[in-house]
Write an enzyme that holds these catalytic residues in place. Structure first.
Site, PDB file in Angstrom:
ATOM      1  N   ASP A   1      48.077  23.518  44.228  1.00 24.58           N
ATOM      2  CA  ASP A   1      47.503  23.698  45.595  1.00 24.58           C
ATOM      3  C   ASP A   1      48.702  23.804  46.588  1.00 24.58           C
ATOM      4  O   ASP A   1      49.636  22.873  46.526  1.00 24.58           O
ATOM      5  CB  ASP A   1      46.534  22.890  46.160  1.00 24.58           C
ATOM      6  CG  ASP A   1      45.566  23.472  47.196  1.00 24.58           C
ATOM      7  OD1 ASP A   1      45.850  24.788  47.589  1.00 24.58           O
ATOM      8  OD2 ASP A   1      45.000  22.892  47.878  1.00 24.58           O
TER       9      ASP A   1
ATOM     10  N   ASN B   1      38.125  31.647  44.488  1.00 28.02           N
ATOM     11  CA  ASN B   1      39.339  32.320  45.063  1.00 28.02           C
ATOM     12  C   ASN B   1      39.124  33.883  45.583  1.00 28.02           C
ATOM     13  O   ASN B   1      39.953  34.447  46.181  1.00 28.02           O
ATOM     14  CB  ASN B   1      40.544  32.213  44.432  1.00 28.02           C
ATOM     15  CG  ASN B   1      41.245  30.658  44.551  1.00 28.02           C
ATOM     16  OD1 ASN B   1      41.781  30.196  43.646  1.00 28.02           O
ATOM     17  ND2 ASN B   1      40.943  30.030  45.744  1.00 28.02           N
TER      18      ASN B   1
HETATM   19  C1  IPE Z   1      41.952  25.213  43.843  1.00 26.96           C
HETATM   20  O1  IPE Z   1      42.723  25.514  45.357  1.00 26.96           O
HETATM   21  C2  IPE Z   1      42.348  26.417  43.041  1.00 26.96           C
HETATM   22  C3  IPE Z   1      43.343  26.619  42.673  1.00 26.96           C
HETATM   23  C4  IPE Z   1      44.619  25.899  42.801  1.00 26.96           C
HETATM   24  C5  IPE Z   1      43.808  27.642  41.958  1.00 26.96           C
HETATM   25  P1  IPE Z   1      41.807  25.824  46.425  1.00 26.96           P
HETATM   26  O2  IPE Z   1      42.908  26.241  47.554  1.00 26.96           O
HETATM   27  O3  IPE Z   1      40.984  27.151  46.222  1.00 26.96           O
HETATM   28  O4  IPE Z   1      41.052  24.708  46.673  1.00 26.96           O
HETATM   29  P2  IPE Z   1      40.164  24.479  48.274  1.00 26.96           P
HETATM   30  O5  IPE Z   1      39.470  25.496  48.698  1.00 26.96           O
HETATM   31  O6  IPE Z   1      41.309  23.883  49.272  1.00 26.96           O
HETATM   32  O7  IPE Z   1      39.218  23.393  47.786  1.00 26.96           O
HETATM   33  C1  IPE Z   2      47.165  27.514  45.792  1.00 23.60           C
HETATM   34  O1  IPE Z   2      47.828  27.547  46.864  1.00 23.60           O
HETATM   35  C2  IPE Z   2      47.247  28.887  44.852  1.00 23.60           C
HETATM   36  C3  IPE Z   2      45.884  29.399  44.606  1.00 23.60           C
HETATM   37  C4  IPE Z   2      44.857  28.871  44.891  1.00 23.60           C
HETATM   38  C5  IPE Z   2      45.826  30.739  44.250  1.00 23.60           C
HETATM   39  P1  IPE Z   2      47.002  28.099  48.135  1.00 23.60           P
HETATM   40  O2  IPE Z   2      47.184  29.478  48.240  1.00 23.60           O
HETATM   41  O3  IPE Z   2      45.426  27.558  48.055  1.00 23.60           O
HETATM   42  O4  IPE Z   2      47.730  27.625  49.367  1.00 23.60           O
HETATM   43  P2  IPE Z   2      47.029  26.557  50.670  1.00 23.60           P
HETATM   44  O5  IPE Z   2      45.823  25.587  50.036  1.00 23.60           O
HETATM   45  O6  IPE Z   2      46.242  27.606  51.432  1.00 23.60           O
HETATM   46  O7  IPE Z   2      48.138  26.005  51.226  1.00 23.60           O
HETATM   47 MG    MG Z   3      44.633  26.033  48.758  1.00 22.72          MG
END
Ligand code: IPE
Ligand code: IPE
Ligand code: MG
EC number: 2.5.1.-
Length: 261
Positions: A40, A88
């Site tokens: 993340d 997502n």
């Molecule tokens: C979790 O991250 C999913 C992945 C790393 C693929 P998210 O960014 O989707 O999680 P939330 O929304 O902060 O819970």
């Molecule tokens: C994790 O990084 C990657 C995916 C969930 C695909 P994020 O895109 O969730 O990054 P933040 O949490 O918005 O910083």
């Molecule tokens: Mg995230």
């Protein structure tokens, strides 16, 4: 580059692994078999640097390459990476499209590394909704790596633990409906066997980057007794040294599984 296999180490491969573990302050007997990572913070990493979120995802792919190789060389048996959750898809369409294109590109460009590093390859998550070209590259990687004997790299793509449990319950219910199974035969191991992760060990260590203290629908059944480790560092800046720290901390944990030690 030496190929390291946790399952069948040749003596020539064992030497660099032993040296690597020693340098990292790690004990081979206290390593987790299966490490799962919630990668993340790609967006935050980019935004903190005044860059578009896409830059964070691009840099995140570099981290994937580095950490996959590092985990494999340390002799981890399985590494499961949360790449795309079933939630997502709620993101703006241009970001979802970018992630799909990046995933397809990664699956192709990583192929030579998978083979060179003797990695096995697996995917968990619902195949429905994924574009045909992405499915094609996933299947190619699974096929090409099926003869390998090293670490299993498992990508969680369009994965949600609740959806996975729903799918498992449906498979079991169909068998009961067809008279192949009695309701009384349903137990924990039967449910485990009907999940996407059947035949995989449960994760021993769950790492989350970017500081959130939540599971975001990842492997809910499988992590019942996993050790949790969270770092405030974002995924694009996560380094082998951070992985070593997580593994050293894991090695000091006392796992009781509800008993006494
Ligand atoms: C979790 O991250 C999913 C992945 C790393 C693929 P998210 O960014 O989707 O999680 P939330 O929304 O902060 O819970
Ligand atoms: C994790 O990084 C990657 C995916 C969930 C695909 P994020 O895109 O969730 O990054 P933040 O949490 O918005 O910083
Ligand atoms: Mg995230």
């Amino acid at each position: 580059m030496a190929v390291i296999s946790s399952q069948s180490e040749s003596s020539s491969a064992a030497a660099p692994r032993t040296a690597k573990l020693a340098t990292a302050g790690l004990d081979a007997d206290r390593l987790p078999r299966h490490v799962a990572i919630i990668m993340d913070g790609n967006g935050r990493w980019a935004q903190e640097r005044g860059k578009p979120r896409a830059e964070g995802h691009l840099q995140g792919v570099q981290t994937v390459r580095t950490i996959v190789e590092e985990a494999s060389q340390l002799g981890i048996e399985q590494l499961t990476l949360y790449c795309l959750s079933s939630e997502n898809w709620k993101r703006p369409q241009p970001e979802v499209d970018f992630l799909m294109a990046l995933l397809q590109q990664y699956l192709i460009s990583q192929r030579a590394d998978l083979i060179e590093q003797n990695l096995r390859f697996a995917m968990i998550g619902r195949r429905e909704q994924l574009p045909a070209p992405v499915l094609h590259e996933l299947d190619e990687n699974i096929r090409l790596c099926s003869v390998n004997t090293g670490m299993t790299l498992c990508l969680a793509i369009n994965y949600g633990a609740r959806a996975e449990i729903v799918d498992a319950v449906k498979r079991i219910a169909r068998k009961v409906e067809a008279g192949e199974l009695s309701a009384d035969a349903v137990d924990e191991s039967l449910i485990t066997d009907h999940l996407d992760t059947h035949a995989m060990p449960d994760p021993d260590l769950m790492i989350r980057t970017a500081g959130e203290m939540r599971l975001s629908n990842f492997l809910l059944w499988q992590i019942s007794y996993a050790e949790l480790w969270v770092t405030s560092r974002c995924w694009p800046e996560f380094e082998p040294a951070d992985l070593h720290q997580a593994l050293r901390d894991y090695g000091r944990r006392v796992r009781r599984f509800g008993g006494l030690k």
